[in-house]
Motif scaffolding. Structure first.
Motif, PDB file in Angstrom:
ATOM      1  N   GLU A  79       0.816  -1.215   0.000  1.00 44.22           N
ATOM      2  CA  GLU A  79       0.000   0.000   0.000  1.00 44.22           C
ATOM      3  C   GLU A  79       0.852   1.268   0.000  1.00 44.22           C
ATOM      4  O   GLU A  79       0.746   2.100   0.901  1.00 44.22           O
ATOM      5  CB  GLU A  79      -0.940   0.011   1.203  1.00 44.22           C
ATOM      6  CG  GLU A  79      -1.955  -1.100   1.107  1.00 44.22           C
ATOM      7  CD  GLU A  79      -2.947  -1.052   2.266  1.00 44.22           C
ATOM      8  OE1 GLU A  79      -3.389   0.057   2.594  1.00 44.22           O
ATOM      9  OE2 GLU A  79      -3.263  -2.116   2.810  1.00 44.22           O
ATOM     10  N   ALA A  82      -1.201   4.902  -0.206  1.00 42.66           N
ATOM     11  CA  ALA A  82      -2.442   5.098   0.544  1.00 42.66           C
ATOM     12  C   ALA A  82      -2.610   6.536   1.014  1.00 42.66           C
ATOM     13  O   ALA A  82      -3.720   7.018   1.162  1.00 42.66           O
ATOM     14  CB  ALA A  82      -2.473   4.151   1.745  1.00 42.66           C
ATOM     15  N   ALA A  83      -1.507   7.235   1.248  1.00 42.47           N
ATOM     16  CA  ALA A  83      -1.635   8.538   1.895  1.00 42.47           C
ATOM     17  C   ALA A  83      -1.413   9.716   0.950  1.00 42.47           C
ATOM     18  O   ALA A  83      -1.267  10.840   1.414  1.00 42.47           O
ATOM     19  CB  ALA A  83      -0.668   8.626   3.080  1.00 42.47           C
ATOM     20  N   VAL A  84      -1.385   9.467  -0.353  1.00 37.68           N
ATOM     21  CA  VAL A  84      -1.170  10.612  -1.243  1.00 37.68           C
ATOM     22  C   VAL A  84      -2.417  10.933  -2.049  1.00 37.68           C
ATOM     23  O   VAL A  84      -3.288  10.089  -2.272  1.00 37.68           O
ATOM     24  CB  VAL A  84       0.038  10.380  -2.192  1.00 37.68           C
ATOM     25  CG1 VAL A  84       1.312  10.160  -1.396  1.00 37.68           C
ATOM     26  CG2 VAL A  84      -0.221   9.228  -3.123  1.00 37.68           C
TER      27      VAL A  84
END
Ligand SMILES: Nc1ncnc2c1ncn2[C@@H]1O[C@H](COP(=O)(O)OP(=O)(O)OP(=O)(O)O)[C@@H](O)[C@H]1O
Ligand SMILES: Nc1ncnc2c1ncn2[C@@H]1O[C@H](COP(=O)(O)OP(=O)(O)OP(=O)(O)O)[C@@H](O)[C@H]1O
Ligand SMILES: [Mg+2]
Ligand SMILES: [Mg+2]
Lengths: 257, 264, 255, 296, 264
Positions: free
Chosen positions: E166, E169-171
């Motif tokens: 993953e 996941a945070a962009v």
């Protein structure tokens, strides 16, 4: 296999040390009179048990060390909490602790006896002077390193600074504080024995001085082994407390392998 | 000021670093959130969404500007606020089980007795699909599970204002859809005002009454796009409504403009 | 905007001053030569300054050597024991046993093997400093962030490289705390060993003052030992600020 | 009702009569409720006295002298033991065979052991060396607690040592060392008795409780005479209170030249002169200042 | 065994906990990856994807079964492997700057001198949009930025096999698209075999030559869906190809079946 080994590791270590000692004794590198073998030492211990002086003094010393450890831990953690709560206290006490830490108890004994007498107060003073630093220093460092998100969670829940301290920072810092307490356990035993040597009338430290002044060398060494045994015993207690209080951490770090 | 406004950001500015290192992040953020509204915030990675959320929550102070909650300036986390942090792996307490982590957030809630709290926590954990994991510690859970515990904790406080920082980044598409509906449902049940930071434009639009699009750093509000889909949403129907597609298109349009800048 | 001087900046001077004031009051109220006040000690410092300096030099030389020996052995050992879990756990009790030996009690033993010269004292000092260093290093590398180790393993770092480049930096904050305790222990034991074995050093000075009931003189000597502790700690603090800031970031905005 | 009397003492052979008398109930019968507390060093005993934890103190004679010099108001009130040539010598100077030292002259340039800086052995060494014309800078002093000396001698870590019993006897009996006694006595000149162990108290207590101190002295003298007359009882006491092995206990003697325990100012002055010669007296003091003559 | 097979999982099984606490996670995982292939793995949150990846990387041992890399059983992380971990905030070294973190991974690469490594790191950081942040420490970066540093580090090692858990996941959506193309481009340039865990079905299909769909816990391979789109992909064109839509549909279908189970 490894599990069984780990369970009995206290015994394993003790046997390891005893075997090492015996090997040196047998090698003849030093005269047997001053470095007696294990059988002679055990014999010495047996005699002291027979007269009752060993069990009597052992209980005293262990009791004092345990009291000292609890006192030092509570006081050390309290100071660490205070340091974390107040930058003023933190900076100021850091100086004071740097100044006090290297003071050898032996060097302040006459003054301490004059101010505190020969009784329990003297013991407490010497023990605190020596063993408070482990919990304090480790505690202060650990409290400063608690993850930001965890503290913010507390703040967001509207917890008071005190609640954040006791319900978030303290549990988070507990694992590292225990590293300090473990050191304090060893040091408080040293402190008690030294206090008994310097000013005492009973306890293992007193016995140690008395035996060496009456040239009973095997007994002296037997008492040293008793002290080592006490170290293992106290560490066991600390580990037990650690498991109760920070079981999550023990399992977390244990599980990761 | 509108009298249904509950949260207001007035010219928020914030920079990190000093001297030559100084980097302005928030560069005058202004917006209002009405009571009961669900607002989504989208913006490029690193533009300052988390920074903004911290300021809104009173967890950090902006350099200048003001946050007002119920008309009062926010300097401390106000009563009735809950935050779900982006860094889920750090924000859960490793010494508490999933259930204990959730119970920890129940301070001003209706559940008063131990048993009530426990039941409510278990209910919430079941709702996020972690029924069997109530007794596990965070480090025994997968990333997505940790994130769901964090959501359950955020929901447990039944606060008036709920700030969510990419709360669904680590869960799979299906779970994500379920969580979306769960959050919407509870927000309505407890009449919560919500502010959701997300990178998923569909999610932003699906959840929100209004989408705030942030510009690149130094960051300001690029545009606010109202979403007119009513309070009832449905994973299939809503996403097919023209209103949805229209809002989605507008947000996309706005975001697309970053791209050219990014390459530079 | 940020005031140049916060109240806390004055604390390192203010708080010790308060302590000294309390001490002065207590001493004045007893007025016994066995409990001298700060003024008497200041006088004693003035009188004994050159003697103390010479003796302190001898002591510090041994402390530095003893501490260096201890650090060179225990930091790698601690990291290794922390990493090789089984061996570490197996030998934990040995650590506890050795840690508990009171310095005065091991003097005879050390003397048997190392005589009464500098070697014996340095051995004692190294032993005392080794304990807190070993314990903190061991705990730190035992309990550290497992992610970092996974990264190291996935990069196929050798055991040694992992220790050097991942375990060591990760453990440094806790080692620094261990160093603070170890330095104090080394100073403390060097004085003790000098009282029991020595021919020179600040411990000799202290014992002479004590036998002569020059309590103020003794405290003058202790003052310089303390001062040494303070200097070392200030250095460690500077080191932490310069190299370990990444560990203590939580401070800044999350109080 | 009995008068309470608290004594802090260092464990040594000369205190044995007191302990024996206490356990036999002698003091009680004389109207004194004696509480004897063991201390671990001369300075500790003095500190206990100064803080009011104890009424009487017993140790070697140097600590109380130093204390008085530095303003602690204490006075010597009893003499428990003496040294006198040729046979009443408690302190011995022993050399090892390996060192080749055969007399005090031979010590020059060698490593010599003393039990503490500024203590009994330092005074003894300095007095003997200066009598032999050897300067302090010509020897290498090593501080070693008594129990460690024998091992150090056998291992060759020191060449000669100042010792008291039972350590002296133990070294002499050790064939590996081949020990030789090259001199004896705390002072080089012991043609007249030299002060050994003393009992002291604060000025205040001495003034207010002269009667109690006298009674204590009388009972102690009586007990001492009984022990002197009965060597087996002395050995038994040494085994019981000091914890000595029977062999070591056999070497214990009570060095007593007078039947009373009173202070003799000329003896005090002799000691002060010796300390002054050895540069161990920081400022001048007279015997009258230092000693009371309460007990006879 | 096919002779272009580079990675192979044979009946992997793994459980956590003991006794009553015992919970089987991997329940017989079997699949093969051909050299140079890009394989996506999707599966519900908590099904054991991370656990599987750790086993493939040789970072943890399965209870039974075997991982083979180039035909050799894997017990240690093999030569030529790189992993981008899911827990980005913890996997970066806090005592190293972004650049130093990236350089740390260059062990067997072509860049040998300090300057070369530095240049290469800066190049990669620029590629993930962090040119100005090379000197920052991880905790001075936003979540998405940290994740991009982790990706840059993973790419820096130019390994034969790249495992990505993953990683995006945070962009935000735009950055995400850029990163996808970056990863694909480098994978082709260095002839890397990649295994990508993701929750985004579009991403899984867009990137992959094959999508492995995992079942719910206890987990096995539910199905393998080949994606026939050739090596060249394009964010606009590829996503409109029938092959893409078809594969996407199949994966979705498969995943949808979790839903009913989830509610239970
Ligand atoms: N402690 C800090 N020191 C210096 N710079 C910081 C710090 N914290 C954040 N920043 C900077 O502030 C900017 C915004 O960070 P923030 O975490 O608010 O971004 P974000 O919008 O939440 O991004 P993401 O979507 O990636 O989480 C980033 O450029 C980051 O480098
Ligand atoms: N240390 C542990 N102890 C006990 N259970 C664990 C541990 N680590 C993982 N698990 C369990 O293993 C299961 C799979 O975890 P894993 O992290 O592999 O899931 P995942 O598929 O990567 O999920 P996600 O998509 O949420 O990251 C989870 O149910 C988790 O609870
Ligand atoms: Mg963020
Ligand atoms: Mg995972």
């Amino acid at each position: 296999m490894t599990r069984a080994l780990l369970w009995s590791r206290g015994a394993v270590s003790l046997i390891f040390v005893l075997a090492l000692w015996q090997a040196v004794a047998l090698s003849g590198a030093v005269p047997a009179k001053f470095f007696p073998g294990i059988p002679a030492i055990i014999d010495g211990a047996r005699q002291m048990i027979a007269t009752g002086e060993l069990p009597r003094n052992e209980i005293l010393t262990l009791g004092r060390a345990l009291t000292g450890l609890v006192l030092a831990s509570v006081a050390g953690i309290a100071l660490a909490l205070l340091s974390d709560a107040s930058p003023f206290f933190d900076r100021g006490f850091r100086t004071i602790s740097s100044l006090l830490q290297p003071v050898p108890p032996a060097a302040v004994v006459p003054m301490a006896i004059f101010a505190l007498g020969l009784g329990i107060k003297l013991y407490i003073f010497i023990i605190l002077l020596v063993s408070i630093w482990g919990p304090y220093l480790n505690g202060a460092a650990a409290l400063r390193a608690v993850p930001r998100e965890q503290i913010l969670t507390g703040r967001m829940l509207g917890l008071s600074p005190a609640a954040i301290m006791f319900r978030i920072k303290l549990p988070a810092a507990m694992p590292q504080i225990f590293a300090g307490i473990r050191y304090a356990a060893a040091v408080s035993l040293i402190a008690v024995v030294v206090a008994e040597m310097l000013a005492g009338r009973d306890g293992i430290g007193f016995l140690l001085v008395r035996k060496s002044f009456s040239i009973r060398i095997p007994e002296t060494y037997a008492l040293m082994f008793v002290t080592m045994f006490n170290g293992v015993l106290l560490a066991l207690l600390v580990n037990l407390a650690r498991r109760v209080l920070t079981g999550w951490h023990v399992r977390q770090t244990g599980a990761s392998k | 000021m509108n009298d249904t406004t509950i949260l207001e950001a007035v010219d928020l500015r914030k920079a990190y670093g000093h001297g030559l290192q100084r980097m302005p992040i928030l560069d005058g953020i202004d917006f209002r959130v009405r009571k009961g509204d669900f607002v989504s915030v989208v913006g490029p990675s690193g533009c300052g969404k988390t920074t903004l959320l911290m300021a809104l929550a009173g967890l950090s102070q902006p350099d200048t500007g003001e946050v007002r909650f119920r008309g009062q300036p926010v300097t401390q986390p106000p009563q009735g606020l809950a935050v779900v942090f982006q860094d889920y792996s750090r924000s859960l307490f490793p010494w508490k089980t999933a259930r204990e982590n959730v119970i920890f957030a129940m301070r001003d809630t209706a559940q008063k007795t131990r048993q009530e709290r426990r039941d409510r926590a278990d209910e919430l954990l079941a709702a996020v699909g972690l029924k069997e994991f109530a007794q596990k510690y965070p480090w025994q859970l997968s990333g997505g599970m940790q994130q769901r515990v964090a959501i359950a904790r955020g929901l447990a406080s039944e606060s008036d204002l709920l700030l969510l920082d990419e709360p669904l980044a680590a869960v799979d598409a299906q779970t994500r859809a379920d969580m979306q509906d769960l959050i919407l449902e509870l927000a309505q049940r407890f009449d919560q005002t919500c502010l959701l930071v997300t990178h998923d434009v569909d999610e932003a639009v699906y959840m929100a009454d209004k989408v705030i699009v942030l510009s690149r750093r130094p960051t300001s509000v690029a545009t606010e796009i109202p979403v007119d889909l009513g309070k009832r949403r449905d994973q299939l129907a809503t996403r097919e409504q023209p209103g949805f597609l229209h809002a989605r298109h507008e947000v996309m349009e706005r975001i697309r403009s970053y791209r050219s800048q990014m390459a530079g | 905007m940020i005031p140049l001087r916060k109240p806390a900046d004055y604390a390192p001077i203010l708080m010790p001053l308060i302590v000294v004031a309390i001490w002065a009051l207590a001493a004045a109220s007893t007025s016994s030569p066995l409990f001298p006040g700060p003024a008497k000690v200041a006088q004693a410092i003035w009188h004994n300054f050159s003697t103390i300096m010479v003796q302190l030099g001898a002591t510090l030389t041994r402390v530095v050597i003893g501490f260096a020996v201890a650090a060179a052995i225990t930091v790698p050992l601690g990291i290794m024991l922390g990493r090789l879990r089984i061996i570490g756990q197996l030998f934990e009790p040995v650590m506890d046993m050795l840690a508990t030996l009171p310095p005065p009690a091991i003097v005879p033993l050390v003397m048997l093997f190392a005589g009464t010269g500098d070697a014996a004292k340095i051995t004692m000092i190294a032993f005392a400093a080794a304990i807190p260093l070993l314990m903190n290093t061991y705990e730190a590398s035992k309990t550290q962030n497992e992610m970092a180790n996974l990264v190291a393993r996935s990069l196929r770092l050798s055991r040694f490289e992992t220790m050097l480049r991942v375990d060591l930096p990760a453990a440094l904050p806790m080692i620094a705390t261990g160093v603070r305790m170890a330095v104090a222990a080394a100073l403390l034991v060097s004085v003790t060993s000098e009282i029991l074995l020595a021919t020179d050093g600040i411990g000799v000075f202290l014992q002479r003052q004590q036998e002569n009931f020059q309590i103020a003189g003794g405290l003058a000597g202790i003052f310089f030992i303390s001062l040494t502790g303070l200097v070392v700690n200030t250095l460690i603090l500077a080191f932490e600020k310069r190299w370990l800031f990444w560990h203590y970031r939580a401070q800044e905005d999350a109080k | 009702e009995p008068v309470k009397l608290r004594l802090t003492y260092l464990m040594a052979d000369l205190i044995l009569p007191v302990l024996v008398a206490r356990d036999a109930g002698d003091y009680e019968r004389a109207g004194i409720d004696l509480e004897a507390i063991e201390g671990q060093s001369g300075p500790a005993v003095v500190a206990a006295l100064a803080s009011g934890e104890a009424d009487l103190g017993y140790s070697g004679s140097i600590p109380p002298i130093n204390a008085r010099l530095n303003g602690v108001p204490i006075k010597l009130v009893m003499t428990l033991g003496h040294e006198k040539a040729p046979d009443m010598m408690l302190t011995g100077f022993i050399s090892t065979q390996a060192s080749g030292i055969t007399d005090i002259q031979g010590v020059r340039g060698h490593r010599i052991a003393l039990n503490a800086n500024g203590g009994l052995c330092e005074l003894a060494w300095r007095d003997h060396l200066s009598a032999a014309g050897i300067k302090w800078s010509e020897v290498q002093p090593v501080v070693l607690p008594f129990p460690q000396v024998e091992a150090a001698m056998q291992q060759g870590a020191v060449d000669a040592a100042c010792l008291i019993n039972p350590f002296q006897a133990s070294v002499m009996h050790n064939p590996e060392i081949g020990a030789k006694r090259i001199a004896a006595g705390m002072l080089a000149d012991l043609s007249t008795p030299g002060l050994s162990d003393v009992i002291y108290t604060t000025d205040k207590y001495a003034a207010e409780h002269a009667e109690t101190i006298r009674t204590f002295g009388e009972v102690t003298v009586a007990a001492r005479q009984r022990l002197q007359a009965d060597p087996d009882a002395l050995i038994a006491a040494a085994e019981k209170y000091v914890g000595l092995t029977p062999q070591a206990a056999a070497d214990v003697t009570l060095a007593v030249v007078r039947d009373d325990v009173g202070m003799d100012l000329t003896e005090v002055q002799k000691l002060l002169d010796a300390m002054s010669r050895a540069e161990m007296l920081s400022s001048p003091i007279t015997a009258e200042d230092l000693a009371g003559t309460t007990a006879k």
